[in-house]
Design an enzyme around this catalytic site. Structure first.
Site, PDB file in Angstrom:
ATOM      1  N   LYS A 195     -10.970 -10.598  46.143  1.00 24.33           N
ATOM      2  CA  LYS A 195      -9.564 -10.721  46.183  1.00 24.33           C
ATOM      3  C   LYS A 195      -9.217 -11.347  44.757  1.00 24.33           C
ATOM      4  O   LYS A 195      -9.643 -12.115  44.139  1.00 24.33           O
ATOM      5  CB  LYS A 195      -8.850 -12.009  47.036  1.00 24.33           C
ATOM      6  N   TRP A 196      -8.256 -10.289  43.932  1.00 19.52           N
ATOM      7  CA  TRP A 196      -8.392 -10.391  42.653  1.00 19.52           C
ATOM      8  C   TRP A 196      -6.765 -10.858  42.292  1.00 19.52           C
ATOM      9  O   TRP A 196      -5.877 -10.241  42.675  1.00 19.52           O
ATOM     10  CB  TRP A 196      -8.482  -8.958  41.755  1.00 19.52           C
ATOM     11  N   ASP A 197      -6.658 -12.021  41.853  1.00 19.50           N
ATOM     12  CA  ASP A 197      -5.295 -12.769  41.646  1.00 19.50           C
ATOM     13  C   ASP A 197      -4.974 -12.759  40.388  1.00 19.50           C
ATOM     14  O   ASP A 197      -5.557 -12.712  39.251  1.00 19.50           O
ATOM     15  CB  ASP A 197      -5.523 -14.024  42.397  1.00 19.50           C
ATOM     16  N   ASN A 257      -1.853 -15.258  38.307  1.00 20.04           N
ATOM     17  CA  ASN A 257      -0.734 -16.161  38.805  1.00 20.04           C
ATOM     18  C   ASN A 257       0.095 -16.588  37.665  1.00 20.04           C
ATOM     19  O   ASN A 257       0.683 -17.636  37.877  1.00 20.04           O
ATOM     20  CB  ASN A 257      -1.491 -17.445  39.354  1.00 20.04           C
ATOM     21  N   CYS A 290      -3.713  -8.861  44.461  1.00 25.01           N
ATOM     22  CA  CYS A 290      -2.725 -10.273  44.751  1.00 25.01           C
ATOM     23  C   CYS A 290      -2.271 -10.791  43.207  1.00 25.01           C
ATOM     24  O   CYS A 290      -3.150 -10.678  42.109  1.00 25.01           O
ATOM     25  CB  CYS A 290      -3.705 -11.214  45.228  1.00 25.01           C
ATOM     26  N   ASP A 297      -9.412 -19.538  46.500  1.00 23.90           N
ATOM     27  CA  ASP A 297      -9.532 -20.271  45.298  1.00 23.90           C
ATOM     28  C   ASP A 297     -10.076 -21.860  45.513  1.00 23.90           C
ATOM     29  O   ASP A 297     -10.217 -22.257  46.609  1.00 23.90           O
ATOM     30  CB  ASP A 297      -8.127 -20.648  44.724  1.00 23.90           C
ATOM     31  N   TRP A 301       9.018 -15.412  43.777  1.00 26.19           N
ATOM     32  CA  TRP A 301       7.909 -15.995  44.622  1.00 26.19           C
ATOM     33  C   TRP A 301       8.282 -16.289  45.926  1.00 26.19           C
ATOM     34  O   TRP A 301       9.311 -16.867  46.278  1.00 26.19           O
ATOM     35  CB  TRP A 301       7.174 -17.177  43.826  1.00 26.19           C
ATOM     36  N   ASP A 353       3.192 -14.626  49.184  1.00 22.43           N
ATOM     37  CA  ASP A 353       2.473 -15.761  49.615  1.00 22.43           C
ATOM     38  C   ASP A 353       3.103 -16.503  50.704  1.00 22.43           C
ATOM     39  O   ASP A 353       2.886 -17.490  51.721  1.00 22.43           O
ATOM     40  CB  ASP A 353       2.455 -16.896  48.572  1.00 22.43           C
ATOM     41  N   ARG A 391       1.819 -22.471  35.882  1.00 23.59           N
ATOM     42  CA  ARG A 391       0.901 -22.841  36.876  1.00 23.59           C
ATOM     43  C   ARG A 391      -0.452 -23.576  36.191  1.00 23.59           C
ATOM     44  O   ARG A 391      -1.635 -23.325  36.545  1.00 23.59           O
ATOM     45  CB  ARG A 391       0.196 -21.807  37.921  1.00 23.59           C
TER      46      ARG A 391
HETATM   47  C1  DGJ Z   1      -1.785 -17.143  44.812  1.00 23.90           C
HETATM   48  C2  DGJ Z   1      -2.349 -16.408  46.023  1.00 23.90           C
HETATM   49  O1  DGJ Z   1      -1.097 -15.533  46.331  1.00 23.90           O
HETATM   50  C3  DGJ Z   1      -2.777 -17.161  47.236  1.00 23.90           C
HETATM   51  O2  DGJ Z   1      -2.873 -16.395  48.022  1.00 23.90           O
HETATM   52  C4  DGJ Z   1      -3.738 -17.804  46.681  1.00 23.90           C
HETATM   53  O3  DGJ Z   1      -4.903 -16.943  46.683  1.00 23.90           O
HETATM   54  C5  DGJ Z   1      -3.536 -18.720  45.712  1.00 23.90           C
HETATM   55  N1  DGJ Z   1      -3.061 -17.896  44.584  1.00 23.90           N
HETATM   56  C6  DGJ Z   1      -4.842 -19.313  45.134  1.00 23.90           C
HETATM   57  O4  DGJ Z   1      -4.602 -20.089  43.808  1.00 23.90           O
END
Ligand code: DGJ
Length: 732
Positions: free
Chosen positions: A468-470, A472, A518, A355, A187, A540, A434
């Site tokens: 923006k499709w994340d 995590n 993303c 977010d 990360w 990030d 997370r």
């Molecule tokens: C991870 C993304 O890479 C960030 O840009 C942001 O959108 C956060 N998640 C939000 O939780």
């Protein structure tokens, strides 16, 4: 399209043995060729992949072989386990009677013309005994010099076949030495480049993470022959697997000094049961080659990606303000309208609400709750999303919004309502990463939910034009309530096929929407996912020094038009490093420029500079976004400088970037030869992003011949750490 292709195809299937004893199958682009030979016994051998050869030269089967290989071990085009070759197999099947071996024999080959630039060669094989067919597809993009390879396995038998391994591509090369460039990271440090000399044995690059598969390793590689990879000379092979799930790249250097390169989905815990009449298709391996170094490799990928992979690759990208680093989870309506006001004043063209905008019973005020409950939070945003989106549009900006539809917080209404949708291994504890769990995309109901989530979010306002499709987290505690006990190993492949099916449905309904890829930054950077998106968030980490390295790695394969590159505040939130605003802009402007901060905090001279830089970017972005990339100095090179440039296709304009990444004592001076220009043209050079009259190039506003710039170069006074310069070259 497929049907159309089949209607106009050029059928070249031959009854091999009626005509000749041996034949060559040839694949050509404008500059590359691949050749395979088909022998009398039905075996197909990989003969050649490299610079283009003329057709009448393209029969290699008669040539002297390495006698050591003999009859039994000469490398086949597709090594199936249990056949003659003992190399790492591309294919491993278990037949219904338990047989572990597969012996593939040539059946036919066809060439299908798709259009003027694209054609596809399909070579069909069948097992000697079992009714299993394997088709190898080579889709050829002539002008871009890209060959996409994948295989399709079809079970025509009465009983099930278990696929233990199915690579997408395999090729062999013979040289004195091989240098592999691969990527690793974490990360905030994605796509760090590693280059190593391959030694006998097998080097594997792989992931078993299922999601966020490129945060650490990457399914993209470069392979340089007889020396480390160079920008402008030397033979280089490259591959990039278009797959967002587990992958495995294998580089096997055998006892004869031959390298066997395999790439595809990771077979780890992924046995796939193929029932009677079923078939399965592997993802594509996107291959290219250059005898002129890695610069040409990147330009091949970029041209191909803009035209054939990326969404809207021919359209200029807007300048974005994303709310994340400027507001995180703490905002209300006023915070957002204030950001939009400032963005509008500075000439920004798109505002994206990150977010934190959703969840009511479980408000999304941190990453601990609310994921899955995609309703606007009424406390933060009493007038909803439409109010903000319209506000942005009225101020001359477009509006975008963040989602993470594959995930769920345990503290959410969704998790309580659908525990059966959560990825889990029976009754074991479900681990959080997370603070979140994953939804099981192998389940069609979950795919429907993801599509409905997208629909519902788009329905929040007709003014939403960007999403923006994340994603995590990665997979731990694998398991699916939906898949039957004997199909649990399907999860890894079924999840990504489910994701792609959701993407397909979304894209069919929202062809014009801009979608950013993303995954905690650059955790899903592959041509498979990217083909549904307009751009990606590489990391990030917005610290410009780190971005120089991260974007160097990503831009080896993926073009600048898709590389979201945002100016953030200083000290930087991820690294604590302090850098000048000019340096931050000069780095961000080499990709798709955006901002990632609270814009009202940019004041005074900084504000004037930033507003002007945004205006300047609008004039150079056709060069950055559609131009040919020439890397001049790699950040990995000794010396503490990095430089690159983009040149338009007519070679009439170019933009040049140079960065000082270390302090240079007085004796050191920046000099660099340019590349990609027309030596016979004359160019006027203008320095851009000048702060307070301080120029770094002595020749501002002077003219130079292309030859002089490419042979002698330019000298810049960028000595201090984080000095930088941007030069615009215009033909006169
Ligand atoms: C991870 C993304 O890479 C960030 O840009 C942001 O959108 C956060 N998640 C939000 O939780």
């Amino acid at each position: 399209m497929r049907l159309f292709s089949i209607l106009i195809f050029l059928f070249a299937a031959t009854n091999l043995f009626a005509e000749q004893q041996e034949k060559a199958i040839q694949i050509h682009t404008d500059k590359l060729s691949m050749v395979f030979s088909v022998r009398e016994d039905g075996k197909v051998y990989f003969q050649y992949f490299g610079d283009k050869i003329s057709s009448d030269l393209a029969v290699f089967s008669e040539r002297q072989k390495n006698p050591y290989y003999g009859e039994s071990a000469e490398p086949e085009l597709l090594v199936a386990y249990g056949g003659r070759n003992a190399f790492e197999p591309a294919l491993r099947l278990v037949h219904s009677d338990g047989a572990l071996t597969t012996d593939l024999i040539y059946v036919s080959d066809v060439n299908v013309i798709v259009d003027d630039n694209v054609n596809e060669t399909i070579i069909r094989f069948k097992d000697k005994i079992y009714p299993v067919f394997v088709d190898i597809h080579f889709k050829v993009y002539q002008k871009e010099n890209i060959i996409c390879e994948h295989i399709v396995i079809q079970n025509e038998g009465e009983n099930e076949v278990v696929i233990e391994k199915m690579a997408s591509s395999s090729f062999t090369i013979h040289s004195s030495s091989y240098y592999l460039t691969h990527f690793s990271g974490a990360w905030a440090a994605e796509m760090q480049r590693y280059e190593e000399k391959l030694t006998p044995g097998i080097k594997n690059i792989e992931t078993k993470k299922g999601i966020r598969t490129t945060q650490s390793e990457s399914p993209s590689f470069l392979l340089s022959l007889n020396g480390t990879a160079n920008e402008n000379y030397g033979e280089v092979y490259a591959g990039s697997l278009a797959w967002s799930g587990n992958y495995q790249l294998s580089f096997e250097l055998d006892e004869c000094g031959v390298l066997h390169v395999l790439g595809g989905m990771n077979p780890f815990a992924s046995a796939w049961h193929l029932a009677k009449g079923e078939s399965i298709s592997t993802p594509e391996m996107v291959l290219t080659y250059s005898s002129e170094g890695i610069g040409q490799i990147s330009r091949n990928y970029h041209d191909w990606c803009r035209k054939y992979s990326l969404q809207h690759g021919d359209q200029i990208r807007p300048i974005v303000l994303n709310s994340w680093e400027g507001a995180y989870f703490s905002f209300n309506e006023e915070t957002i309208t204030g950001m939009i006001d400032n963005a509008s004043e500075m000439g920004i063209e798109m505002f994206v609400l990150d977010d934190g905008w959703f969840g009511n019973k479980y408000p999304r005020n941190s990453d601990k709750a609310g994921l899955g409950d995609w309703q606007p939070n009424v406390t933060k945003l009493p007038r909803g999303i439409n109010y903000l989106a319209k506000y942005a549009v009225d101020k001359g900006l477009k509006f975008g919004i963040w989602i993470e539809p594959e995930m769920v917080n345990p503290d959410s209404e969704l998790a309580k309502k659908h525990p059966e949708w959560i990825v889990k291994s029976g009754d074991r504890e479900i681990l959080k990463i997370r603070n979140q769990w994953m939804l099981d995309l192998s389940n069609p109901e979950v795919q429907d939910f993801v599509v409905e989530t997208f629909d519902n979010v788009m329905a929040l306002s007709p003014y939403i034009s960007y999403v923006k499709w994340d994603a995590n987290r990665h997979v731990t505690g694998v398991g699916s309530d939906y898949l039957s006990p004997d199909r649990q190993s399907h999860f890894w492949i079924a999840y990504i096929k489910g994701l792609y099916s959701a993407y397909d449905r979304i894209r069919a309904k929202y062809p014009e929407t801009t979608i950013q890829l993303c995954s905690s930054g650059g955790g899903r950077l592959d041509f498979g996912a990217l083909s549904y998106h307009d751009e990606f968030w590489p990391s990030d980490n917005t610290n410009p020094l780190n971005r120089i390295f991260i974007q160097y790695g990503t831009n080896l394969f993926f073009p600048a038009i898709a590389t979201a590159s945002h100016v953030s505040t200083s000290p930087n939130h991820q690294t604590g490093m302090v850098t000048p605003l000019k340096f931050r802009f000069d780095v961000a402007m080499s990709g798709r420029l955006g901002m990632e901060l609270q814009p009202k905090d940019i004041t005074g001279n900084d504000r004037v500079f930033a507003t002007k830089a945004i205006e300047t970017y609008k004039t150079i972005r056709p060069l950055v976004q559609f131009g040919d990339l020439y890397r001049l100095i790699s950040p990995y090179q000794e010396g503490g400088w990095t430089s690159l440039m983009y040149v338009n296709k007519q070679k009439s304009q170019a933009v040049f970037f140079a960065y000082s990444t270390e302090f240079h004592e007085r004796t050191k001076f920046f000099e660099c030869r340019l590349n990609g220009l027309d030596p016979s043209k004359r160019y006027k050079i203008t320095e851009l992003n000048v702060v307070g009259g301080r120029k770094y190039f002595w020749g501002d506003n002077k003219t130079f011949s292309g030859e002089e710039l490419m042979r002698k170069g330019v000298e810049l006074d960028i000595r201090s750490c984080y000095d930088s310069a941007v030069l615009l070259l215009t033909e006169i």
